[in-house]
Design a protein around this motif. Sequence first.
Motif, PDB file in Angstrom:
ATOM      1  N   MET A   1       6.073  60.762  20.442  1.00 12.78           N
ATOM      2  CA  MET A   1       6.926  61.518  21.347  1.00 12.78           C
ATOM      3  C   MET A   1       6.574  61.128  22.779  1.00 12.78           C
ATOM      4  O   MET A   1       5.459  61.376  23.228  1.00 12.78           O
ATOM      5  N   ASN A   2       7.514  60.513  23.470  1.00  9.66           N
ATOM      6  CA  ASN A   2       7.321  60.153  24.871  1.00  9.66           C
ATOM      7  C   ASN A   2       8.025  61.170  25.753  1.00  9.66           C
ATOM      8  O   ASN A   2       9.205  61.455  25.559  1.00  9.66           O
ATOM      9  N   VAL A   3       7.293  61.704  26.721  1.00  8.81           N
ATOM     10  CA  VAL A   3       7.870  62.693  27.633  1.00  8.81           C
ATOM     11  C   VAL A   3       8.414  61.961  28.855  1.00  8.81           C
ATOM     12  O   VAL A   3       7.666  61.346  29.619  1.00  8.81           O
ATOM     13  N   SER A   4       9.723  62.021  29.018  1.00 12.72           N
ATOM     14  CA  SER A   4      10.358  61.445  30.206  1.00 12.72           C
ATOM     15  C   SER A   4      10.696  62.592  31.150  1.00 12.72           C
ATOM     16  O   SER A   4       9.831  63.379  31.504  1.00 12.72           O
ATOM     17  N   SER A   5      11.948  62.723  31.530  1.00 10.13           N
ATOM     18  CA  SER A   5      12.364  63.791  32.433  1.00 10.13           C
ATOM     19  C   SER A   5      13.879  63.750  32.549  1.00 10.13           C
ATOM     20  O   SER A   5      14.504  62.693  32.367  1.00 10.13           O
ATOM     21  N   ALA A   6      14.473  64.881  32.876  1.00 14.76           N
ATOM     22  CA  ALA A   6      15.899  64.875  33.197  1.00 14.76           C
ATOM     23  C   ALA A   6      16.168  63.972  34.402  1.00 14.76           C
ATOM     24  O   ALA A   6      17.271  63.426  34.555  1.00 14.76           O
ATOM     25  N   LEU A   7      15.137  63.774  35.233  1.00 10.05           N
ATOM     26  CA  LEU A   7      15.281  62.904  36.413  1.00 10.05           C
ATOM     27  C   LEU A   7      15.318  61.429  36.038  1.00 10.05           C
ATOM     28  O   LEU A   7      15.503  60.580  36.910  1.00 10.05           O
ATOM     29  N   ALA A   8      15.156  61.119  34.750  1.00  6.19           N
ATOM     30  CA  ALA A   8      15.362  59.741  34.291  1.00  6.19           C
ATOM     31  C   ALA A   8      16.833  59.360  34.394  1.00  6.19           C
ATOM     32  O   ALA A   8      17.173  58.176  34.441  1.00  6.19           O
ATOM     33  N   PHE A   9      17.704  60.366  34.451  1.00  5.87           N
ATOM     34  CA  PHE A   9      19.151  60.123  34.371  1.00  5.87           C
ATOM     35  C   PHE A   9      19.861  60.303  35.709  1.00  5.87           C
ATOM     36  O   PHE A   9      20.868  59.665  35.975  1.00  5.87           O
ATOM     37  N   VAL A  10      19.324  61.172  36.543  1.00  8.19           N
ATOM     38  CA  VAL A  10      19.756  61.294  37.936  1.00  8.19           C
ATOM     39  C   VAL A  10      18.485  61.518  38.744  1.00  8.19           C
ATOM     40  O   VAL A  10      17.777  62.495  38.509  1.00  8.19           O
ATOM     41  N   PRO A  11      18.148  60.643  39.690  1.00  7.02           N
ATOM     42  CA  PRO A  11      16.870  60.767  40.379  1.00  7.02           C
ATOM     43  C   PRO A  11      16.850  61.881  41.423  1.00  7.02           C
ATOM     44  O   PRO A  11      17.881  62.230  42.006  1.00  7.02           O
ATOM     45  N   LEU A  12      15.654  62.421  41.623  1.00  4.93           N
ATOM     46  CA  LEU A  12      15.404  63.282  42.766  1.00  4.93           C
ATOM     47  C   LEU A  12      14.978  62.361  43.906  1.00  4.93           C
ATOM     48  O   LEU A  12      13.888  61.786  43.849  1.00  4.93           O
ATOM     49  N   PRO A  13      15.808  62.163  44.922  1.00  5.03           N
ATOM     50  CA  PRO A  13      15.499  61.161  45.953  1.00  5.03           C
ATOM     51  C   PRO A  13      14.158  61.365  46.654  1.00  5.03           C
ATOM     52  O   PRO A  13      13.557  60.393  47.123  1.00  5.03           O
ATOM     53  N   ALA A  14      13.680  62.592  46.712  1.00  8.69           N
ATOM     54  CA  ALA A  14      12.397  62.841  47.368  1.00  8.69           C
ATOM     55  C   ALA A  14      11.208  62.449  46.495  1.00  8.69           C
ATOM     56  O   ALA A  14      10.078  62.418  46.975  1.00  8.69           O
ATOM     57  N   THR A  15      11.459  62.133  45.220  1.00  6.00           N
ATOM     58  CA  THR A  15      10.395  61.641  44.326  1.00  6.00           C
ATOM     59  C   THR A  15      10.899  60.356  43.644  1.00  6.00           C
ATOM     60  O   THR A  15      11.039  60.307  42.426  1.00  6.00           O
ATOM     61  N   PRO A  16      11.146  59.306  44.433  1.00  2.21           N
ATOM     62  CA  PRO A  16      11.817  58.124  43.890  1.00  2.21           C
ATOM     63  C   PRO A  16      11.033  57.375  42.827  1.00  2.21           C
ATOM     64  O   PRO A  16      11.616  56.926  41.825  1.00  2.21           O
TER      65      PRO A  16
ATOM     66  N   LEU B   1       1.520  61.122  18.140  1.00  2.00           N
ATOM     67  CA  LEU B   1       1.079  60.833  19.505  1.00  2.00           C
ATOM     68  C   LEU B   1       2.113  61.400  20.465  1.00  2.00           C
ATOM     69  O   LEU B   1       3.296  61.049  20.384  1.00  2.00           O
ATOM     70  N   ILE B   2       1.674  62.283  21.349  1.00  2.00           N
ATOM     71  CA  ILE B   2       2.560  62.834  22.381  1.00  2.00           C
ATOM     72  C   ILE B   2       2.093  62.309  23.733  1.00  2.00           C
ATOM     73  O   ILE B   2       1.039  62.698  24.240  1.00  2.00           O
ATOM     74  N   ASN B   3       2.875  61.393  24.301  1.00  3.83           N
ATOM     75  CA  ASN B   3       2.562  60.799  25.594  1.00  3.83           C
ATOM     76  C   ASN B   3       3.149  61.679  26.692  1.00  3.83           C
ATOM     77  O   ASN B   3       4.298  61.509  27.116  1.00  3.83           O
ATOM     78  N   ASN B   4       2.332  62.611  27.155  1.00  4.83           N
ATOM     79  CA  ASN B   4       2.798  63.606  28.115  1.00  4.83           C
ATOM     80  C   ASN B   4       2.199  63.436  29.508  1.00  4.83           C
ATOM     81  O   ASN B   4       2.786  63.889  30.492  1.00  4.83           O
ATOM     82  N   ALA B   5       1.050  62.777  29.619  1.00  4.73           N
ATOM     83  CA  ALA B   5       0.354  62.698  30.906  1.00  4.73           C
ATOM     84  C   ALA B   5       1.242  62.059  31.968  1.00  4.73           C
ATOM     85  O   ALA B   5       1.908  61.052  31.723  1.00  4.73           O
ATOM     86  N   GLY B   6       1.249  62.659  33.152  1.00  3.64           N
ATOM     87  CA  GLY B   6       2.046  62.104  34.235  1.00  3.64           C
ATOM     88  C   GLY B   6       1.733  62.789  35.552  1.00  3.64           C
ATOM     89  O   GLY B   6       1.173  63.884  35.587  1.00  3.64           O
ATOM     90  N   ILE B   7       2.099  62.128  36.642  1.00  2.00           N
ATOM     91  CA  ILE B   7       1.940  62.708  37.973  1.00  2.00           C
ATOM     92  C   ILE B   7       3.255  62.571  38.728  1.00  2.00           C
ATOM     93  O   ILE B   7       4.074  61.696  38.440  1.00  2.00           O
ATOM     94  N   MET B   8       3.446  63.468  39.694  1.00  2.00           N
ATOM     95  CA  MET B   8       4.678  63.505  40.478  1.00  2.00           C
ATOM     96  C   MET B   8       4.299  63.835  41.913  1.00  2.00           C
ATOM     97  O   MET B   8       3.589  64.813  42.162  1.00  2.00           O
TER      98      MET B   8
END
Length: 252
Positions: free
Chosen positions: A134-149, A82-89
């Motif tokens: 497999m869960n898809v997170s993001s590098a932004l899990a570790f340092v946020p992009l303030p414009a996409t909080p 199972l690859i949990n990839n769906a997401g919106i930003m």
Amino acid sequence: MNGTGNTILVTGGTSGIGLGLALRLHQAGNKVIIAGRRKALLDKIASEHPGIESVLLDICDPHSIQRSSEALAISHPNLNVLINNAGIMQWENLTEPQGLRTAEDIVTTNLLGTIRMVYAFTPQLLKQPSATIMNVSSALAFVPLPATPTYSATKAAVHSFTQSLRVQLEDSSVEVIELAPPGVRTTLLGQENDEHAMPLEEFLDEIFELLKISPTPSELVVERAKPLRFAEATGSHDEVLKMLAAYKPPAE
């Protein structure tokens, strides 16, 4: 994770990283099922790539998730990845009250969607001799992009959830992997032409090299994502956050 011979479900499999993973995995000799909300697009991809199957699944609807898990348990009893990839930003301005609906949609899709998929499909995966989530997170899990909080916050939560899931399943046949991409040239947030984002095929090349490692790393982190992933450890978190804070939504 075995490189071939798997039966794999990929959410958000109609575009971007999800479609890229699906096509590469299909080419490697796996049975791949892509999941999404747009039937016409699912049918188009399946017709263009014989052997790929599709399932209509709305990641925001718990009933849709449950129906899909029950149907796939019958039609594909050997489903083992199972690859949990769906997401919106989305861009967000936290001073605008009307933005709350956007934030809630992001949480429902990125976080609740992943959690609900895990609860729905783990019982079937546990029946397999060898399985992977497999869960898809993001590098932004570790340092946020303030414009996409809210996006950044949901990916931090996916990282935490994945760590706990890995511990709970460590004595089972199910391995748990986290994929933490950097910015990649996809339609997510309109980055398909962003020169600062990583080309999709280059990203996939590096990911599939990591997947060749045995045992599979618990976190798949390409070189471009490492400055964010290890910012706390290297003491550069505040510096990286300041850099990301300069990244603003495009002028309308």
